[in-house]
Write an enzyme that holds these catalytic residues in place. Structure first.
Site, mmCIF file in Angstrom:
data_model
loop_
_atom_site.group_PDB
_atom_site.id
_atom_site.type_symbol
_atom_site.label_atom_id
_atom_site.label_comp_id
_atom_site.label_asym_id
_atom_site.label_seq_id
_atom_site.Cartn_x
_atom_site.Cartn_y
_atom_site.Cartn_z
ATOM 1 N N SER A 130 -29.649 33.248 35.870
ATOM 2 C CA SER A 130 -28.801 34.485 35.704
ATOM 3 C C SER A 130 -27.251 34.389 36.283
ATOM 4 C CB SER A 130 -29.412 35.498 36.931
ATOM 5 O OG SER A 130 -28.775 36.979 36.904
ATOM 6 N N GLU A 191 -32.129 44.493 38.102
ATOM 7 C CA GLU A 191 -31.066 44.808 37.463
ATOM 8 C C GLU A 191 -30.922 46.044 36.792
ATOM 9 O OE1 GLU A 191 -29.480 41.312 35.203
ATOM 10 O OE2 GLU A 191 -29.391 42.596 33.170
#
Ligand code: 6PG
Length: 477
Positions: A130, A191
């Site tokens: 990520s 997220e």
């Protein structure tokens, strides 16, 4: 040219950036892409790093350029392309050569591929990364899954290219088979929720308090100095401050309100349902993206009903809004970590709960100051619901009323705040000693003789409603 330490197949933005990152950390790396132009672009962009990158014209050439036992990273789109690429590589690789899928794979696919590799006696890793393009280039957060010895074999490379927090690499082995990709999936679910909560706070400022984008930018920037300090709050301030090149208007004001998604948030919700680990804030965030995509229907709805008032009648202090975000954030992370804990047991992974919070402190999209305290709470008790851990309970006590005020004021003005409202409902349920599920149990027993537990006696019981005999026939009442 000397042999390369590792190879990268797939030079889209993420693959290209990762290749540069690997070369930048002193490793020789071979690179291949089906469309050759991408290899040329990469070599042009590489500058002096090009001396450590071996551009390959074919997969065969890539395989031949690697040191043995070989390590090949796949950075191709998740799904069938990964399977096709594994098939193609398998004919060229030796038994101890390793494939490392570093795309955003569905962890079920990774488990299947890991199982096939295990049966064939071949090493295989599924690794989530990520941090977007910048992270891939200068230091992502890395979540590994697969046999521990496979991870150890490339850990020196992954540690070197990862982001670091106080000198420690944000790269860690999560567990066997799909553990790394599962953790990455939940990262993305969080997220989605984090982004949605921020978007709703922006909506309250824009429509409820009639603030300009520039004013919102200042608020986000100030929040980024406090408990909410995080990459997502920081970039929200930056995008709110930016101006559109062609019109000179605030960039946010010219962007259509229709959000895209690639599916990882949805996967988080699906897995949470399968595991019975509720993540309502993440669900609300995924739902909100879906609703955003139904623009025509929303326009029709807006034309058929009285337009919403939007503006908050009694206003709202920016501090209440900040509190709402703090409380919402704690609750959505609590849900995400609960899901990880349940999955860890279900799939037999022993996920390193504090370790996950630790490697998310830098490099990844959800990096934030709060993760440090989350890591500490999970170190004390890996299965704790974060909202109930001492440190966060004190924070919730301070901030829950801001969340309540914000959600109620927004709803009274018909401003959609699904994630904030879901966070509030989750908190109210989590802290409710007697819910109304007794009514559900009674209904189930009435129409299906499903039975219920009593508050005052052990065992399964049935109610006095005689809706049905146990053989399913309607009772004569
Ligand atoms: C990351 C991101 C990344 C993700 C994009 C787009 O951690 O770097 O999560 O992996 O693919 O953010 O995701 P959506 O298109 O689903 O919003």
């Amino acid at each position: 040219m000397p042999e390369s330490e590792i190879g990268v197949v797939g030079l889209g933005t993420m693959g290209a950036m990762l290749t540069l990152n690997i070369a930048d950390n002193g490793f020789r790396v071979s690179a291949y892409n089906r469309t050759h132009a991408r290899i040329t672009e990469l070599m042009d962009a590489a500058g002096e790093l090009a001396r450590r990158i071996a551009p390959c014209k074919s997969v065969e050439a890539l395989v031949q350029s690697l040191k043995r036992p070989r390590n090949v990273i796949l950075m191709v789109p998740a799904g069938n392309v990964v399977d096709a690429q594994i098939d193609a590589l398998q004919h060229l690789l030796d038994d101890d050569d390793m494939i490392i899928d570093m795309g955003n794979a569905n962890f079920h696919d990774t488990r299947r591929r890991a199982q096939a590799a295990h049966e064939g006696g071949r090493p295989y890793l599924g690794v989530g990364i990520s941090g977007g393009a910048e992270g891939a280039r200068f230091g992502p957060s890395i979540m590994g899954g697969g046999p521990r010895n496979c991870w150890d074999r490339v850990a020196h490379i992954l540690d070197a290219i990862a982001a670091s927090h106080e000198g420690r690499p944000c790269a860690e082995w999560m567990g066997e088979d799909g553990a790394g990709h599962f953790v990455k999936t939940v990262h993305n679910g969080i997220e989605y929720a984090d982004m949605q909560l921020i978007a709703e706070a922006y909506g309250v400022m824009r429509d409820g308090i009639c603030m300009s984008a520039a004013d919102c930018a200042e608020v986000f920037a100030s929040w980024n100095e406090g408990i909410l300090k995080s990459y997502l709050v920081e970039i929200s301030g930056k995008v709110a401050a930016a101006r559109d090149d062609s019109t000179g208007e605030p960039a946010l004001d010219v962007i259509l309100d229709r959000a895209g998604q690639k599916g990882t948030g949805r996967w988080t919700v699906i897995e949470s349902q399968m595991l019975g680990a509720p993540v309502p804030v993440i669900e609300a965030a995924v739902g909100a993206r879906n609703m955003s995509a139904m623009r025509d229907l929303r326009l029709l709805g807006a034309s058929l009903y009285q337009p919403s008032a939007g503006r908050l009648d009694d206003g709202l202090a920016i501090q209440d809004l900040e509190q709402a975000l703090i409380a919402g954030k704690i609750l959505c992370y609590a849900q995400g970590f609960d899901l990880l804990y349940k999955a860890s047991t279900e799939f037999g992974w022993s996920l390193p709960m504090p370790g996950i919070a630790e490697i998310w402190r830098e490099g990844c999209i959800i990096r934030s100051a709060m993760l440090n305290d989350m890591a500490a709470a999970l170190r004390e008790s890996p299965g704790t619901n974060l909202a109930l851990a001492d440190h966060f309970r004190a924070l919730m006590d301070k901030n829950i009323e801001g969340l309540r005020k914000t959600a109620l004021a927004a709803q009274a003005a018909r401003l959609p705040v699904p994630a904030l409202a879901a966070a509030l409902a989750y908190f109210d349920t989590l802290t409710c000693a007697r819910t109304t599920a007794n009514m559900l149990q009674a209904q189930r027993d009435y129409f299906g003789a499903h039975g219920f537990e009593r508050i005052d006696a052990e065992g399964e019981h049935h109610g006095p409603w005689h809706g049905h005999d146990l053989d399913g026939k309607p009772a004569k009442t």
